[in-house]
Design an enzyme around this catalytic site. Sequence first.
Site, mmCIF file in Angstrom:
data_model
loop_
_atom_site.group_PDB
_atom_site.id
_atom_site.type_symbol
_atom_site.label_atom_id
_atom_site.label_comp_id
_atom_site.label_asym_id
_atom_site.label_seq_id
_atom_site.Cartn_x
_atom_site.Cartn_y
_atom_site.Cartn_z
ATOM 1 N NE ARG A 96 -6.093 -3.117 0.268
ATOM 2 C CZ ARG A 96 -4.986 -3.692 -0.211
ATOM 3 N NH1 ARG A 96 -4.819 -3.799 -1.519
ATOM 4 N NH2 ARG A 96 -4.053 -4.126 0.606
ATOM 5 C CB CYS A 105 -3.536 2.196 -5.924
ATOM 6 S SG CYS A 105 -4.655 0.781 -5.813
ATOM 7 C CG HIS A 117 5.331 -10.210 -0.381
ATOM 8 N ND1 HIS A 117 4.950 -11.388 0.191
ATOM 9 C CD2 HIS A 117 4.192 -9.501 -0.532
ATOM 10 C CE1 HIS A 117 3.644 -11.386 0.385
ATOM 11 N NE2 HIS A 117 3.167 -10.254 -0.048
ATOM 12 C CG ASP A 156 -4.692 -9.090 -6.613
ATOM 13 O OD1 ASP A 156 -4.110 -10.180 -6.762
ATOM 14 O OD2 ASP A 156 -4.891 -8.580 -5.503
ATOM 15 N NE ARG A 208 0.671 -9.628 -6.102
ATOM 16 C CZ ARG A 208 0.166 -8.651 -5.355
ATOM 17 N NH1 ARG A 208 -1.125 -8.646 -5.080
ATOM 18 N NH2 ARG A 208 0.933 -7.695 -4.885
ATOM 19 C CD GLU A 246 -7.989 -5.416 -5.795
ATOM 20 O OE1 GLU A 246 -6.904 -5.689 -5.248
ATOM 21 O OE2 GLU A 246 -9.080 -5.381 -5.186
ATOM 22 N NE ARG A 249 -0.376 -2.475 -0.321
ATOM 23 C CZ ARG A 249 0.561 -1.711 -0.864
ATOM 24 N NH1 ARG A 249 1.260 -0.885 -0.086
ATOM 25 N NH2 ARG A 249 0.824 -1.757 -2.151
#
Length: 556
Positions: free
Chosen positions: A325, A486, A186, A439, A449, A415, A288
Site C-alpha cells: 500500500r 486486508c 491500535h 475504515d 474505529r 475503504e 504498510r
Amino acid sequence: MERTLRGVGVSHGVAIGQVRHMGTAVLEPPVTQVAAEEVPREQARAQAAVDAVAADLVARGNLAGGEAQAVLEAQALMAQDPELLADVNRRIESGSSAERGVYDAFAAYRELLAAAGEYLAGRVADLDDVRNRIVARLLGVPMPGVPDSDEPYVLLARDLAPADTALLDPSLVLGFVTEEGGPTSHSAILARAMGVPAVVALAGATGLAEGVVVAVDGSSGEVLVEPAAERQEELRRQAAERKAALAASSGPGRTSDGFMVPLLANVGGPADVPAALENGAEGVGLFRTEFLFLDDSAQAPGEDKQVEAYRKVLEAFPGGRVVVRVLDAGADKPLEFLTPGDEPNPALGVRGLRTLLEHPEVLRSQLRALARAAEGLTVRLEVMAPMVADGVDARAFAAACREVGLDAKYGAMVEIPSAALRAGAILREVEFLSLGTNDLAQYAFAADRQVGSLARLQDPWQPALLDLIAAAADAAKAAGKSCGVCGEAASDPLLACVLTGLGVTSLSMGAASIPYVRAALARASLAQCQRAAEAARAADTAEAARGAAEQVLSGQ
C-alpha cells in the site's frame, strides 16, 4: 462465585490468571503561580520533558518494530505538536508551572477534539498517555504503565496506550482486558500481532478486584470471573485441543473440498516478516509503508532508503505475492510535509490517495523505489492506493504507475462505501481490489474505529458491511479480477469462512491469526461457506449474523 462478563474478543486464545491493574494515571498537578523571571526556565523544562518523552516513544518503537513502531512514532509526533507546545508556552507566560501548563493545554485540546467530532477524538487513550508521560517526567514520579510482577498475570486497564501495549512481555502478560477501545483500535491490532489473548470494550472491567482469578477468551469475548477449578481445567483442555488442531493444519489456505484461499500477512515493515514466515503466510496482503515516512515527518525519505526497506520484505517471499500500500498519510497519521494542519475533519479530508495526488512527486518517488526494490526478484509485486473513492481516483493512480514504468499489478483499496458500490467502474482502471474493512465500517456507519462505545457499529459482522463486501466481490468476479480482504475482519476464523462464501479471493491478517483461519477453512466446504454467507446477510444484527453463520458451519 463464578460469573461471566462479555466484551469484544479481539485476539484469539485463552488466558487464565490473576488480575493486575494498570498503574494509575498521573495526579493532576497543583495550580501554582510562577514569577515572571521563572517563565523561561519553566518553558525550557516543558520543552525538555516533551523532547524526552518523544525520544522515549521512538526508542520503544524501535524495540518493538513493525506495526507498533509506526503507532509509537505517531504518538511521538503528537507529543511534539507545534500548536500544543505553543499553548503550553502561552499558559506558562500567564503564570502556570511547566507541569500545569502541559496538563491544561492537553485538557483543552482533548475537549476541542471531542466537541468538534474530529477523527482524533477517539484517540483519547493515546493523547492522555502522552500527557501523563510528560507530566510524570516534570513531576519526577514514575511513568504510568504495566505493573511490576514476577508472576504471570492478566492485565486490566481502562484502555491501553500503544506505548504500553507494544512492549508487553508475553511471558508475563497472559492476556489483557480493557474497559474501552474497539475491535480495530491500535491496542487490538497490536495484541493480534503479538498473539496475546485480549478482550476490549468490557463494561466494568476496571472494577474487578486486584488478584481475582479470571479466564479470558479472546475469541468469544467472554471473561469468567472466579471460575471453579473444574471449569479452569476444562478451558485449559479446550485450549490444548485447539492448539493441537492448529498444529495439525499446515500448508496453503483451502476449504475442505480443496478451494484455494491464499492466506497472507499484514506487515508494517521488515520486523514483521519473521512472524509471517513462521505462521505460514503465503505472501503479504498489506505492506504498510508509513513506518518509513514517520521516521521524519518533516520530509519524505530518500529513494535509496525506501529501496533498502522494501527489498527486505520483497526478497523474503520468492515466488510469492506482496501487496504494497503506497503512503496512507493524513487523519491519524499526519506528516508535516504533506498533511494540512487546519482541516476541520481530517478523516473526511485530504488523506490517502488524495494527499499523494496533491504531491505527485512523493508518489512517483515511492513507485520508482518499489520498482527498483523488485528488480531481479521472483516475487509478484502488487501496488495499491488507499482511500480510492471512484473510477477517477483509480484512473489517476494507474496513470502514475504507468508513468514510472512500474512492472507490477496495481489496484485499489475499498475503504469508502462509494468504492464498494461502484467497484465495477474502479476495476475498469485497475487490476485488483483489496477491502480495508476497518475504515469501510467506519465510513459506512459514521462510527470512529477508536471509540469503544461505538463497538457495535464497528463489528465486521454487521450485515450492511457484509453487503458492501459482497458488492465489491461480485464486481471483481464479473470482471475476472481478484478481490481480497486486508482488514482485521480476515483474522476472525468464522468470518473468514463467510468472506470466502461472499466471493473474496484472498485473506490477509496479522500473522498470529493465520493458523486459526487456516484450520477453520479446512473444516468447511465452499458450499458451506456460501450458505453461511447467505445466512449472515439475511440477519438484521451483527450478533444474529454471527449466530446464523455459526449454525451453518457447525452443521446444525
